[in-house]
Design an enzyme around this catalytic site. Structure first.
Site, PDB file in Angstrom:
ATOM      1  N   GLU A 130       0.848  -1.206   0.000  1.00 13.43           N
ATOM      2  CA  GLU A 130       0.000   0.000   0.000  1.00 13.43           C
ATOM      3  C   GLU A 130       0.867   1.232   0.000  1.00 13.43           C
ATOM      4  OE1 GLU A 130      -2.345   3.360   1.790  1.00 13.43           O
ATOM      5  OE2 GLU A 130      -0.444   2.500   2.419  1.00 13.43           O
ATOM      6  N   ASP A 133      -7.484   1.611   7.733  1.00 15.41           N
ATOM      7  CA  ASP A 133      -6.089   2.030   7.633  1.00 15.41           C
ATOM      8  C   ASP A 133      -5.862   3.121   8.681  1.00 15.41           C
ATOM      9  OD1 ASP A 133      -3.555   2.793   6.908  1.00 15.41           O
ATOM     10  OD2 ASP A 133      -4.049   3.364   4.845  1.00 15.41           O
ATOM     11  N   HIS A 185       4.542   7.466   9.562  1.00 13.27           N
ATOM     12  CA  HIS A 185       5.626   7.094   8.639  1.00 13.27           C
ATOM     13  C   HIS A 185       7.015   7.308   9.247  1.00 13.27           C
ATOM     14  CE1 HIS A 185       3.132   7.022   4.652  1.00 13.27           C
ATOM     15  NE2 HIS A 185       2.702   6.192   5.583  1.00 13.27           N
TER      16      HIS A 185
HETATM   17  N1  PHE Z   1      -3.032   5.386   3.318  1.00 14.61           N
HETATM   18  C1  PHE Z   1      -2.257   6.281   4.155  1.00 14.61           C
HETATM   19  C2  PHE Z   1      -0.961   5.575   4.534  1.00 14.61           C
HETATM   20  O1  PHE Z   1      -0.942   4.398   4.704  1.00 14.61           O
HETATM   21  C3  PHE Z   1      -2.972   6.672   5.390  1.00 14.61           C
HETATM   22  C4  PHE Z   1      -4.262   7.331   5.134  1.00 14.61           C
HETATM   23  C5  PHE Z   1      -5.412   6.614   5.247  1.00 14.61           C
HETATM   24  C6  PHE Z   1      -4.312   8.667   4.796  1.00 14.61           C
HETATM   25  C7  PHE Z   1      -6.647   7.218   4.980  1.00 14.61           C
HETATM   26  C8  PHE Z   1      -5.514   9.285   4.540  1.00 14.61           C
HETATM   27  C9  PHE Z   1      -6.673   8.559   4.642  1.00 14.61           C
HETATM   28  O2  PHE Z   1       0.051   6.189   4.659  1.00 14.61           O
HETATM   29 ZN    ZN Z   2       1.279   4.876   5.453  1.00 12.56          ZN
HETATM   30 ZN    ZN Z   3      -1.709   3.227   5.963  1.00 14.22          ZN
END
Ligand code: PHE
Ligand code: ZN
Ligand code: ZN
Ligand code: CA
Length: 472
Positions: free
Chosen positions: A161, A190, A279
């Site tokens: 992802e 998520d 992150h």
């Molecule tokens: N998908 C993003 C990630 O994994 C996190 C996220 C989820 C951001 C939903 C905005 C909305 O870094």
């Molecule tokens: Zn992420």
């Molecule tokens: Zn994420």
């Protein structure tokens, strides 16, 4: 083989009791409390996997495959049938883990999922150990309950992802159309345990989407304030949504900062990120708010029990006749539409075509710019796709020079296409329907946008009502 008979005596007792008291048995069993301690235990395992594998669970790294194997082992032991799907990425091979519980209608599939990969420089415990652990524990609890689901329950743990939603895209790209059309719903989880949490519900796909309303209703019933969020395709629901499948999800926030108003209703720290370790290498088991994690896991469980049992009409393909736009006649105010606040109004200064609300752009008689938009997934399965809306215009301008304009546009990624431009020249105070071909956007999630600029003097009103995107 999973046994599904262990609750039969209980059920018989309940039925007998209901016959005595004259009440009917519940249509479906309510979800139990999902054990947050068990969810935390999964997070500890994912942390240990990262620690033993260079501190991360990133794509192409041994910690990712170890994470897949951990989740797979738990699901198999609970009676799920699992499939591992591999695909290649620039960082190496990645894997999706798909798990299905036997027993439901094979033509009516409800899915939930979470990405299981971390970024390369951390253990990814909130992002997205939290969603993975919540989905895993809810799935294990469902299987342990011994219920026979009406619909097929399928769970996806997505790889890569963090490299651009690669796993979920790969899954949908390689799934035959006939199988795609059996998926009634996809719920995405998520990040559900952010340390400075918000309680967000995805509303980027509101059309005919009862799941979104079931998510918000749960928060409301618990007295937990919630907000809609347009996650703009930032997670794994995007591939499902693009195909035309109903999607929603919950999210406790990432790098964005909590506002003062949000801190007032949710607690936590204003002007700080929802997840200060987003992150980052500090996204460890210390980077979890247990209350948010607990609520998120319970809500995942609630949705699983609800949709496992719900009559979804069975194997219905994505909508072909209905309107794909949400709140198309503006009767729910700004719901689903984003942009300038104010133009969506019930102000009687101009008539609505139907109902009392409409989109009244302009009419200010002063320099102004107003934009209102909504994104829509145009199913790739459609033969044709059409945008329509009704427009009524009037002006205080005279002459043949366009001073005030309103454009109807389609935004596809960065590409803006103007379908039509209206101005103070040639206004028509009788509502007239405008239609445009959107067939070229099949398989795309695009934004339908109305944008208006008015010069410093003499008003022009562009009043839009009864919008629609229809496919055949
Ligand atoms: N998908 C993003 C990630 O994994 C996190 C996220 C989820 C951001 C939903 C905005 C909305 O870094
Ligand atoms: Zn992420
Ligand atoms: Zn994420
Ligand atoms: Ca209206």
């Amino acid at each position: 083989m999973r046994t599904s008979r262990s609750v039969a005596p209980l059920l018989a007792a309940a039925l007998a009791l209901s016959a005595l008291t004259g009440t009917s048995p519940p249509a479906h069993a309510a979800a139990p409390d999902i054990s947050v301690a068990n969810v935390q235990a999964h997070l500890s395992q994912l942390q240990s996997i990262a620690t033993a594998n260079g501190g991360n669970r990133g794509t192409g790294k041994p910690g990712y495959l170890a994470s897949v194997n951990y989740v797979k082992g738990k699901l198999q032991a609970a009676g799920f049938t699992t499939t591992t799907q591999s695909f290649s990425t620039s960082a190496g091979t990645s894997y999706n883990l798909i798990a299905e519980l036997p027993g439901g209608d094979p033509d009516s599939v409800v899915m939930m999922g979470a990405h299981l990969d971390s970024v390369a420089n951390g253990a990814g415990i909130n992002d997205n150990g939290s969603g993975s652990a919540g989905v895993l524990e809810a799935a294990l609890a469902y299987a342990a309950g011994g219920l026979t689901p009406r619909n097929t329950i399928r769970v996806g743990f997505w790889g890569a992802e963090e490299l651009g939603l690669l796993g979920s895209k790969h899954y949908m790209n390689t799934l035959p159309t006939s199988e795609k059309n059996k998926i009634e719903l996809y719920l995405n989880y998520d990040m559900i345990g952010s340390t400075n949490p918000g309680y967000f519900v995805y509303d980027d796909n509101p059309v005919g989407n009862t799941a979104r309303d079931d998510l918000t209703a749960w928060y409301t019933a618990k007295g937990i304030p919630w907000e809609y969020i347009d996650v703009q395709g930032r997670s794994d629901h995007a591939a499902f949504r693009t195909y035309g499948i109903a999607t929603s999800g919950i999210f406790s926030g990432a790098e964005a900062r909590k506002t003062t108003a949000q801190a007032q209703k949710w607690g936590g720290t204003a002007n700080a990120a929802f997840d200060p370790c987003y992150h980052a290498s500090c996204d460890t088991t210390s980077n979890i708010n247990v209350t948010a994690l607990d609520r998120g896991a319970d809500l995942i469980g609630h949705m699983l029990w609800l949709y496992a049992a719900k009559d979804l009409g069975g194997g219905t393909p994505p909508p072909t006749g209905g309107n794909l736009l949400g709140n198309p006649g503006f009767e729910s105010g700004a719901t689903v539409w984003t942009g300038t606040s104010g133009p969506i109004t019930a102000n009687t200064g101009r008539p609505a075509r139907t109902g009392s609300w409409k989109l009244w752009l302009g009419g200010n008689g002063s320099s102004s710019t107003e934009t209102v938009s909504q994104s829509v997934a145009v199913p790739s399965s459609a033969t044709t796709a059409t945008l329509s809306f009704w427009l009524r215009t009037d002006t205080a301008e005279t002459g043949a020079t366009a001073y005030d304009t309103m454009r109807a546009q389609v935004v596809d990624g960065g590409a803006v296409t103007t379908l039509a431009t209206y101005s103070n020249v040639g206004t028509n105070a009788t509502y007239t329907q405008k239609t445009f071909d959107l067939t070229a956007y099949r398989g795309r999630t695009v934004t339908v946008r109305f944008t208006m600029t008015e010069d410093p003097s003499l008003q022009t009103s562009f009043v839009v009502d009864d919008t629609a995107v229809t496919v055949s």
